[in-house]
Scaffold this motif. Structure first.
Motif, PDB file in Angstrom:
ATOM      1  N   ALA A 178      -2.922 -10.327 -10.324  1.00 49.34           N
ATOM      2  CA  ALA A 178      -2.820 -10.209  -8.984  1.00 49.34           C
ATOM      3  C   ALA A 178      -2.331  -8.794  -8.686  1.00 49.34           C
ATOM      4  CB  ALA A 178      -1.580 -11.450  -8.401  1.00 49.34           C
ATOM      5  N   LEU A 179      -1.470  -8.051  -9.237  1.00 50.99           N
ATOM      6  CA  LEU A 179      -1.190  -6.836  -8.724  1.00 50.99           C
ATOM      7  C   LEU A 179      -2.262  -5.820  -9.224  1.00 50.99           C
ATOM      8  CD1 LEU A 179       0.917  -4.950  -8.104  1.00 50.99           C
ATOM      9  CD2 LEU A 179       1.658  -4.904 -10.322  1.00 50.99           C
ATOM     10  N   PRO A 183      -8.037  -6.044  -2.804  1.00 52.58           N
ATOM     11  CA  PRO A 183      -6.470  -5.741  -2.955  1.00 52.58           C
ATOM     12  C   PRO A 183      -5.844  -6.718  -3.490  1.00 52.58           C
ATOM     13  CG  PRO A 183      -7.151  -6.951  -0.902  1.00 52.58           C
ATOM     14  CD  PRO A 183      -8.453  -6.918  -1.814  1.00 52.58           C
ATOM     15  N   PRO A 184      -4.275  -5.836  -3.878  1.00 46.45           N
ATOM     16  CA  PRO A 184      -3.319  -6.858  -4.795  1.00 46.45           C
ATOM     17  C   PRO A 184      -3.108  -8.031  -3.854  1.00 46.45           C
ATOM     18  CG  PRO A 184      -3.019  -4.431  -4.760  1.00 46.45           C
ATOM     19  CD  PRO A 184      -3.946  -4.642  -3.627  1.00 46.45           C
ATOM     20  N   ASP A 185      -2.817  -9.124  -4.566  1.00 44.93           N
ATOM     21  CA  ASP A 185      -2.386 -10.304  -3.731  1.00 44.93           C
ATOM     22  C   ASP A 185      -1.078 -10.643  -3.780  1.00 44.93           C
ATOM     23  OD1 ASP A 185      -2.135 -13.240  -2.983  1.00 44.93           O
ATOM     24  OD2 ASP A 185      -3.798 -13.683  -4.402  1.00 44.93           O
ATOM     25  N   GLU A 226      -0.268  -0.952  -3.083  1.00 40.98           N
ATOM     26  CA  GLU A 226      -1.213   0.004  -3.751  1.00 40.98           C
ATOM     27  C   GLU A 226      -0.202   1.382  -3.589  1.00 40.98           C
ATOM     28  OE1 GLU A 226      -4.663   0.093  -1.581  1.00 40.98           O
ATOM     29  OE2 GLU A 226      -5.344  -1.816  -1.823  1.00 40.98           O
ATOM     30  N   HIS A 227       0.916   1.212  -3.227  1.00 45.79           N
ATOM     31  CA  HIS A 227       1.681   2.448  -3.250  1.00 45.79           C
ATOM     32  C   HIS A 227       2.190   2.807  -4.643  1.00 45.79           C
ATOM     33  CE1 HIS A 227       4.838   5.615  -3.025  1.00 45.79           C
ATOM     34  NE2 HIS A 227       4.352   5.907  -1.714  1.00 45.79           N
ATOM     35  N   ALA A 233       7.791  -0.260  -9.436  1.00 46.70           N
ATOM     36  CA  ALA A 233       8.819  -0.935  -9.406  1.00 46.70           C
ATOM     37  C   ALA A 233       8.537  -2.328  -9.837  1.00 46.70           C
ATOM     38  CB  ALA A 233       9.504  -0.998  -8.087  1.00 46.70           C
ATOM     39  N   ILE A 234       7.175  -2.918  -9.189  1.00 47.66           N
ATOM     40  CA  ILE A 234       6.872  -4.320  -9.639  1.00 47.66           C
ATOM     41  C   ILE A 234       6.640  -4.594 -10.957  1.00 47.66           C
ATOM     42  CG2 ILE A 234       5.170  -6.203  -9.185  1.00 47.66           C
ATOM     43  CD1 ILE A 234       5.152  -5.131  -6.302  1.00 47.66           C
TER      44      ILE A 234
END
Length: 251
Positions: A178-179, A183-185, A226-227, A233-234
């Protein structure tokens, strides 16, 4: 074609049914009449708001749940005292006792489950006026009291730990996908992290619970996934959770 019913028979039938029809007509207005309120509207609104605040505090707690939950529980208990209702008072006392138990070290899973169920149930827009409130209040008062009195069992189940580790491993893989999606979910990431936290808490893995909950808190509608710094961090959070799971089930 069926023969016509004689008028004499119809008249007799109508006469026989007349008392029943009259009784039914008399009852109908009572059936459609709104049930009178059991509590003052302002008091019920206070209960609804206190229940909503307790649900919020419970959902954002850490392993040291008493810090944020206690004020919310006693706010609800204050409304119960003002209600002068036996069911409200019993529920408030049971919640207060359960909250005391939260501050005596890591709480057992059965107590967490009982409090979660009770708090979720009473976060209701009808509040005290819900038709099932008395029954629910008595049920959860008994359940919470039993959970507080039940001895804590610290013996872990290796089978449950392995099942948990396997399920979390699958969730983490889906979260990484997902990341990396375009786009990321964000919804999936936040939901999966919250589910891991909930499952970890139920089997008393409070360190993992906190890690997963912090990840869930990190993600909201304004998070730019998207940063580079946010993604790093995630990814770090996901790695830490994976490492924690590996400690539980190294196979």
């Amino acid at each position: 074609m069926a023969a016509d019913i004689p008028e004499e028979d119809l008249a007799e039938t109508r006469a026989a049914l007349a008392p029943t029809l009259a009784a039914t007509a008399a009852i109908l207005p009572w059936l459609t009449k709104d049930r009178p309120a059991r509590f003052d509207a302002a008091l019920n609104q206070r209960w609804i708001e206190a229940g909503r605040e307790l649900a919020r505090a419970w959902s954002t707690r850490s392993a040291n749940a008493g810090d944020v939950v206690r004020p919310a529980v006693f706010a609800l208990y204050g409304v119960a005292l003002d209600s002068h209702d036996a069911d409200c008072l019993a529920l408030g006392e049971a919640l207060a006792s359960a909250t005391d138990r939260l501050e005596g070290g890591p709480p057992p899973a059965h107590l967490i489950a009982a409090m979660s169920a009770a708090i979720e149930c009473f976060d209701d827009v009808m509040g005290l006026e819900h038709k099932a409130f008395p029954l629910r209040a008595r049920h959860f008062a008994r359940r919470l009291t039993a959970a507080v009195e039940q001895p804590t069992n610290h013996q872990r189940s290796s089978l449950i730990d392995r099942l948990f580790a396997a399920e979390v491993g699958e969730r983490l893989q889906l979260m990484r996908e997902a990341l990396n999606a375009l786009p990321p979910d964000a919804v999936m990431l936040k939901s999966a992290a919250a589910q891991i936290a909930e499952q970890a808490e139920l089997i008393e893995l409070f360190g993992l619970m906190d890690q997963a909950r912090q990840l869930a808190w990190r993600i909201d509608a304004t998070t730019d996934l998207e940063h580079p710094a946010t993604r790093a961090a995630i990814e770090n959070d996901l790695t830490r959770i994976s490492e924690g799971v590996a400690v539980i089930d190294p196979l």
